[in-house]
Design a protein around this motif. Structure first.
Motif, PDB file in Angstrom:
ATOM      1  N   ALA A  12       4.748   4.752  -4.464  1.00  0.00           N
ATOM      2  CA  ALA A  12       5.239   5.022  -5.827  1.00  0.00           C
ATOM      3  C   ALA A  12       5.908   6.383  -5.912  1.00  0.00           C
ATOM      4  N   HIS A  13       5.414   7.357  -5.165  1.00  0.00           N
ATOM      5  CA  HIS A  13       6.001   8.698  -5.310  1.00  0.00           C
ATOM      6  C   HIS A  13       6.965   9.060  -4.179  1.00  0.00           C
ATOM      7  N   ARG A  14       6.825   8.401  -3.007  1.00  0.00           N
ATOM      8  CA  ARG A  14       7.740   8.743  -1.903  1.00  0.00           C
ATOM      9  C   ARG A  14       8.949   7.802  -1.843  1.00  0.00           C
ATOM     10  N   THR A  15       8.745   6.571  -2.328  1.00  0.00           N
ATOM     11  CA  THR A  15       9.862   5.599  -2.353  1.00  0.00           C
ATOM     12  C   THR A  15       9.913   4.908  -3.720  1.00  0.00           C
ATOM     13  N   MET A  20       0.855  -1.197   0.000  1.00  0.00           N
ATOM     14  CA  MET A  20       0.000   0.000   0.000  1.00  0.00           C
ATOM     15  C   MET A  20       0.881   1.233   0.000  1.00  0.00           C
ATOM     16  N   GLY A  21       0.307   2.326  -0.454  1.00  0.00           N
ATOM     17  CA  GLY A  21       1.098   3.539  -0.605  1.00  0.00           C
ATOM     18  C   GLY A  21       1.463   4.225   0.687  1.00  0.00           C
ATOM     19  N   SER A  22       0.687   3.972   1.736  1.00  0.00           N
ATOM     20  CA  SER A  22       0.908   4.695   2.996  1.00  0.00           C
ATOM     21  C   SER A  22       0.376   3.873   4.164  1.00  0.00           C
ATOM     22  N   GLN A  23       0.953   4.128   5.325  1.00  0.00           N
ATOM     23  CA  GLN A  23       0.436   3.513   6.557  1.00  0.00           C
ATOM     24  C   GLN A  23      -1.047   3.841   6.738  1.00  0.00           C
ATOM     25  N   SER A  24      -1.469   5.002   6.214  1.00  0.00           N
ATOM     26  CA  SER A  24      -2.874   5.407   6.384  1.00  0.00           C
ATOM     27  C   SER A  24      -3.832   4.500   5.600  1.00  0.00           C
ATOM     28  N   ASP A  25      -3.305   3.680   4.684  1.00  0.00           N
ATOM     29  CA  ASP A  25      -4.144   2.716   3.944  1.00  0.00           C
ATOM     30  C   ASP A  25      -4.359   1.422   4.740  1.00  0.00           C
ATOM     31  N   MET A  26      -3.643   1.260   5.842  1.00  0.00           N
ATOM     32  CA  MET A  26      -3.641  -0.019   6.555  1.00  0.00           C
ATOM     33  C   MET A  26      -5.029  -0.483   7.038  1.00  0.00           C
ATOM     34  N   LYS A  79     -10.184   5.007  -0.417  1.00  0.00           N
ATOM     35  CA  LYS A  79     -10.691   6.364  -0.186  1.00  0.00           C
ATOM     36  C   LYS A  79      -9.864   6.968   0.939  1.00  0.00           C
ATOM     37  N   SER A  80      -8.897   7.786   0.590  1.00  0.00           N
ATOM     38  CA  SER A  80      -7.936   8.284   1.568  1.00  0.00           C
ATOM     39  C   SER A  80      -8.234   9.740   1.916  1.00  0.00           C
ATOM     40  N   SER A  81      -7.395  10.284   2.796  1.00  0.00           N
ATOM     41  CA  SER A  81      -7.614  11.661   3.260  1.00  0.00           C
ATOM     42  C   SER A  81      -7.539  12.667   2.104  1.00  0.00           C
ATOM     43  N   ASN A  82      -6.785  12.327   1.069  1.00  0.00           N
ATOM     44  CA  ASN A  82      -6.641  13.251  -0.060  1.00  0.00           C
ATOM     45  C   ASN A  82      -7.522  12.869  -1.254  1.00  0.00           C
ATOM     46  N   SER A  83      -8.460  11.929  -1.041  1.00  0.00           N
ATOM     47  CA  SER A  83      -9.299  11.469  -2.153  1.00  0.00           C
ATOM     48  C   SER A  83     -10.440  12.432  -2.445  1.00  0.00           C
ATOM     49  N   ALA A 101      -2.263  -4.515  -4.468  1.00  0.00           N
ATOM     50  CA  ALA A 101      -1.702  -3.179  -4.256  1.00  0.00           C
ATOM     51  C   ALA A 101      -2.827  -2.174  -4.050  1.00  0.00           C
ATOM     52  N   GLY A 102      -2.777  -1.478  -2.917  1.00  0.00           N
ATOM     53  CA  GLY A 102      -3.804  -0.488  -2.620  1.00  0.00           C
ATOM     54  C   GLY A 102      -3.207   0.899  -2.542  1.00  0.00           C
ATOM     55  N   ALA A 103      -3.975   1.893  -2.994  1.00  0.00           N
ATOM     56  CA  ALA A 103      -3.506   3.276  -2.903  1.00  0.00           C
ATOM     57  C   ALA A 103      -4.694   4.222  -3.042  1.00  0.00           C
ATOM     58  N   GLY A 104      -4.510   5.421  -2.507  1.00  0.00           N
ATOM     59  CA  GLY A 104      -5.553   6.441  -2.620  1.00  0.00           C
ATOM     60  C   GLY A 104      -5.060   7.618  -3.443  1.00  0.00           C
ATOM     61  N   GLY A 105      -5.962   8.541  -3.699  1.00  0.00           N
ATOM     62  CA  GLY A 105      -5.599   9.731  -4.476  1.00  0.00           C
ATOM     63  C   GLY A 105      -5.208   9.389  -5.900  1.00  0.00           C
TER      64      GLY A 105
HETATM   65  C1  RP5 Z   1      -1.386   7.617  -1.364  1.00  0.00           C
HETATM   66  O1  RP5 Z   1      -1.769   8.817  -0.791  1.00  0.00           O
HETATM   67  C2  RP5 Z   1      -1.557   6.590  -0.287  1.00  0.00           C
HETATM   68  O2  RP5 Z   1      -1.861   5.351  -0.860  1.00  0.00           O
HETATM   69  C3  RP5 Z   1      -2.675   7.113   0.565  1.00  0.00           C
HETATM   70  O3  RP5 Z   1      -3.917   6.508   0.252  1.00  0.00           O
HETATM   71  C4  RP5 Z   1      -2.735   8.584   0.212  1.00  0.00           C
HETATM   72  C5  RP5 Z   1      -2.502   9.494   1.386  1.00  0.00           C
HETATM   73  O4  RP5 Z   1      -1.281   9.171   1.993  1.00  0.00           O
HETATM   74  P1  RP5 Z   1      -0.888   9.845   3.364  1.00  0.00           P
HETATM   75  O5  RP5 Z   1      -0.749  11.314   3.092  1.00  0.00           O
HETATM   76  O6  RP5 Z   1      -1.995   9.545   4.346  1.00  0.00           O
HETATM   77  O7  RP5 Z   1       0.411   9.195   3.755  1.00  0.00           O
HETATM   78  O8  RP5 Z   1      -0.084   7.641  -1.800  1.00  0.00           O
END
Ligand code: RP5
Length: 171
Positions: A42-45, A12-18, A92-96, A66-70
């Protein structure tokens, strides 16, 4: 179970996806499929993403979830770096923007590099789909997948019976 010899990779892209992505792990756990779960952004590492995806098949991984938001480029980028099947989970993440951004980013892969996309936040379905793919060539997993489905059906039928009983008692 989390394993040093995993068959399924959950990334997943972030711990926030956990909270969403752990639902895939829960399903795999429930039918004893060894998996690993980690963060690959993908963008931070980006270098870690390339190394991880390129090494996955040689480490014995058979499917990647593979899971990711935004903007959610992780599933498609990983799919472009490995021949392994990739199941994408739009989160559906904080930036979605209502989740549509991640749905369309993951779903609308151009021809040539597929990502099998499940519904928004549907990491459990990604786990089930991974198990069903493994079940094609593994009798033990096949039996467990079928048993889980039967239990799910029975749980609904039990609810129907309970409701019917309550209705009878109300009259
Ligand atoms: C994506 O950006 C991640 O998969 C996540 O869903 C979203 C927000 O990431 P954080 O800002 O919470 O780390 O790359």
């Amino acid at each position: 179970m989390p394993s040093s010899n995993p068959h399924v990779s959950i990334i997943m892209g972030s711990q926030s996806d956990m909270p969403v992505m752990s639902q895939a792990a829960e399903y795999l756990n429930s039918i004893d499929i060894p998996y690993e779960i980690t963060i690959v952004s993908a963008h931070r590492t980006p270098k870690r993403m390339v190394e991880y995806a390129e090494a996955a098949a040689d480490r014995g991984i058979k499917i990647i979830i593979a899971g990711a938001g935004g903007a959610a480029h992780l599933p498609g980028m990983v799919a472009s770096l490995t021949h392994l099947p990739v199941i994408g989970v739009p989160v559906k993440s904080s930036n979605s923007i209502d989740g549509w951004d991640s749905i369309l980013s993951i779903l609308q892969m151009p021809n040539g590099i597929p990502v099998a996309t499940v519904a928004l936040n549907a990491a459990k379905n990604a786990g089930i789909l991974a198990a069903e793919i493994l079940a094609i060539s593994d009798e033990r997993i096949k039996k467990k997948v079928i048993a889980k489905r039967a239990a799910q059906t029975q749980a609904v039928l039990d609810q129907v019976e309970l409701l019917d009983r309550q209705k009878r008692e109300d009259f």
